[in-house]
Design an enzyme around this catalytic site. Structure first.
Site, short mmCIF file in Angstrom:
data_model
loop_
_atom_site.label_atom_id
_atom_site.label_comp_id
_atom_site.label_asym_id
_atom_site.label_seq_id
_atom_site.Cartn_x
_atom_site.Cartn_y
_atom_site.Cartn_z
N GLU A 133 0.85 -1.19 0.00
CA GLU A 133 0.00 0.00 0.00
C GLU A 133 0.89 1.24 0.00
OE1 GLU A 133 -2.76 -0.14 3.23
OE2 GLU A 133 -3.64 -2.05 2.61
N TRP A 162 1.84 -0.58 -6.35
CA TRP A 162 2.99 -1.38 -6.78
C TRP A 162 2.60 -2.84 -6.99
CZ3 TRP A 162 6.50 1.69 -8.48
CH2 TRP A 162 6.73 2.93 -7.87
N ILE A 163 1.40 -3.03 -7.54
CA ILE A 163 0.88 -4.38 -7.73
C ILE A 163 1.25 -4.88 -9.13
CG2 ILE A 163 -1.15 -5.85 -7.69
CD1 ILE A 163 -0.32 -4.48 -4.99
N ASP A 244 8.25 -16.31 1.64
CA ASP A 244 9.42 -17.14 1.94
C ASP A 244 9.72 -18.11 0.79
OD1 ASP A 244 10.38 -16.16 4.31
OD2 ASP A 244 9.37 -17.63 5.58
N ARG A 272 37.00 -7.30 -28.24
CA ARG A 272 37.36 -5.88 -28.32
C ARG A 272 38.88 -5.69 -28.27
NH1 ARG A 272 37.16 -0.62 -29.69
NH2 ARG A 272 37.03 0.84 -27.94
N GLU A 368 9.77 -7.58 -2.83
CA GLU A 368 9.71 -8.76 -1.95
C GLU A 368 10.71 -8.64 -0.80
OE1 GLU A 368 9.14 -12.68 -3.47
OE2 GLU A 368 8.47 -11.92 -5.41
N GLY A 369 10.85 -7.42 -0.31
CA GLY A 369 11.71 -7.16 0.84
C GLY A 369 13.03 -6.56 0.43
#
Length: 393
Positions: A133, A162-163, A244, A272, A368-369
């Site tokens: 939220e 942020w869904i 998890d 290169r 996710e954290g």
């Protein structure tokens, strides 16, 4: 073909190795790492293709068309690492089918699972996980969306943002405050069909790595009482169990991005010419490549250890998962940055593989954290498990 020698490690079984080989061949033939002009349409097509060809079987249990009796974390990791090497959007499409429906796999009734999971596995329905939220991201217990019981219905009011898959999902697993207790103990989980009156996608959010993201608003959104997942007040536990499982696969996606960056850097260094020799002949280049490869292997060991702990030991592995997510995403950022540097000016040219990777990896350190949250989780788990020595005489 990308180096996949790490799949010989004992954390994985022959079934995972066969999966990796087959998916690598599929991805090489079907996927492109270019960003699509119409992200929504591309995401829908990817889900349909992944479902049609059987790759979404790893997102649900065997009873509903899945590959195993229950979700196998190592298979999720193998799939995401492979897909991420080829296409960030393909990885996203796969991951959201699992994360978006994971709460139903974990806590849904047989009726709920039968209604949604076969279509998830087949790629016929797109799933979404609606937790964050505006004022409740990392602090999930602070969420303010409410679900009020009204006879045979629940009424949802509030905002989710942020869904992932907002606007294209067919259903959302939504977490709302039902008030059984203060804080996290008063949150419940619900499955809400996208067409339900009172639910609208109020905004789409453009981000640096084009993925379908948006804001959901619930205004008097009435859903049947049997839309509840699990028992009232269990929503926070369901969300954390789901995270998890899939947080480990975020680490695997970071590995896929990092390995692609290393492969691109190796190709650049060996092609290169600079100051009369190949870029690869410079000791600074060799040192950078060594740092990249070593960091990737270290992150891979943590990632597949965490997945193995869940699958083989039957433990949540909260500490191991947090370590894997933190180290893999931070390492991938460093690896990709080094790859951009080795490409020089071409590294920041729009559309180059390393430029696309640079945009893909940055969000993984947050969603996710965030890394900072993973550090808090690790520290908390260490303190919880610590047993102080008994005082001597």
């Amino acid at each position: 073909m990308p180096d996949r020698s790490h799949y010989a490690w004992p954390f994985l079984d022959d079934a995972h190795r066969e999966q990796a080989h087959a998916l690598e061949q599929w991805a090489a033939a079907r996927l492109s790492d270019e960003h699509e002009a119409d992200v929504d349409a591309a995401c829908r097509q990817l889900v349909a293709d992944l479902g049609r060809d059987g790759w979404l079987r790893y997102c649900a249990g065997k009873a509903w068309g899945g590959a195993f009796d229950s979700i196998d974390t190592r298979s999720l990791c193998v799939a995401r690492e492979t897909l991420a090497w080829h296409s960030g959007l393909a990885d996203f499409a796969f991951a959201m089918q699992g994360l978006g429906s994971g709460s139903i796999s974990l806590a849904g009734t047989e009726t709920q699972q039968r209604r949604y999971l076969p279509d998830v596995v087949a790629g016929r329905k797109l799933a979404a996980f609606a937790l964050s939220e505006p004022d409740a991201g990392s602090d999930v217990a602070a969420l303010s969306t409410t679900a009020t019981r009204d006879g045979a219905h629940w009424v949802l009011d509030g905002c989710k943002t942020w869904i992932s898959n907002a606007g294209i999902a067919d259903f959302y697993c939504v977490f709302a405050r039902t008030g059984e207790a203060p804080g996290s103990r008063g949150i419940s989980a619900f499955v809400v069909d996208a067409a339900t009156p009172g639910l609208e996608v109020s905004d789409r959010i453009p981000v640096m790595a084009p993925h379908p993201l948006g804001t959901l608003r619930f205004s008097g959104c009435r859903i049947p009482a049997d839309a509840l997942l699990g028992a009232p007040g269990e929503g926070f536990k369901i969300a954390m169990r789901n995270l998890d499982i899939f947080r480990t696969s975020v680490a695997a996606a970071a590995l896929g991005f990092a390995r692609r960056a290393l492969d691109e850097a190796l190709g650049r260094a060996t092609r290169r010419r600079m100051l009369g020799q190949m870029l690869a002949d410079f000791q600074l280049t060799q040192a950078a490549l060594a740092d990249m490869a070593t960091g990737i292997d270290a992150a891979a060991l943590l990632t597949y250890r965490a997945a193995w702990v869940r699958d083989r030991l039957g433990e949540r592995g909260t500490r191991e998962v947090a370590m894997a997510k933190m180290v893999a995403t931070e390492t991938a950022q460093q690896v990709i940055d080094k790859a951009v540097q080795l490409f020089g000016g071409l590294g920041v040219k729009s559309g180059m593989a390393v430029e696309l990777l640079y945009r893909e990896i940055r969000p993984l350190r947050i969603y996710e954290g965030a890394t900072e949250v993973q550090k808090l989780i690790i520290g908390r788990e260490l303190l919880r498990q610590f047993e102080p020595p008994k005082s001597g005489g």
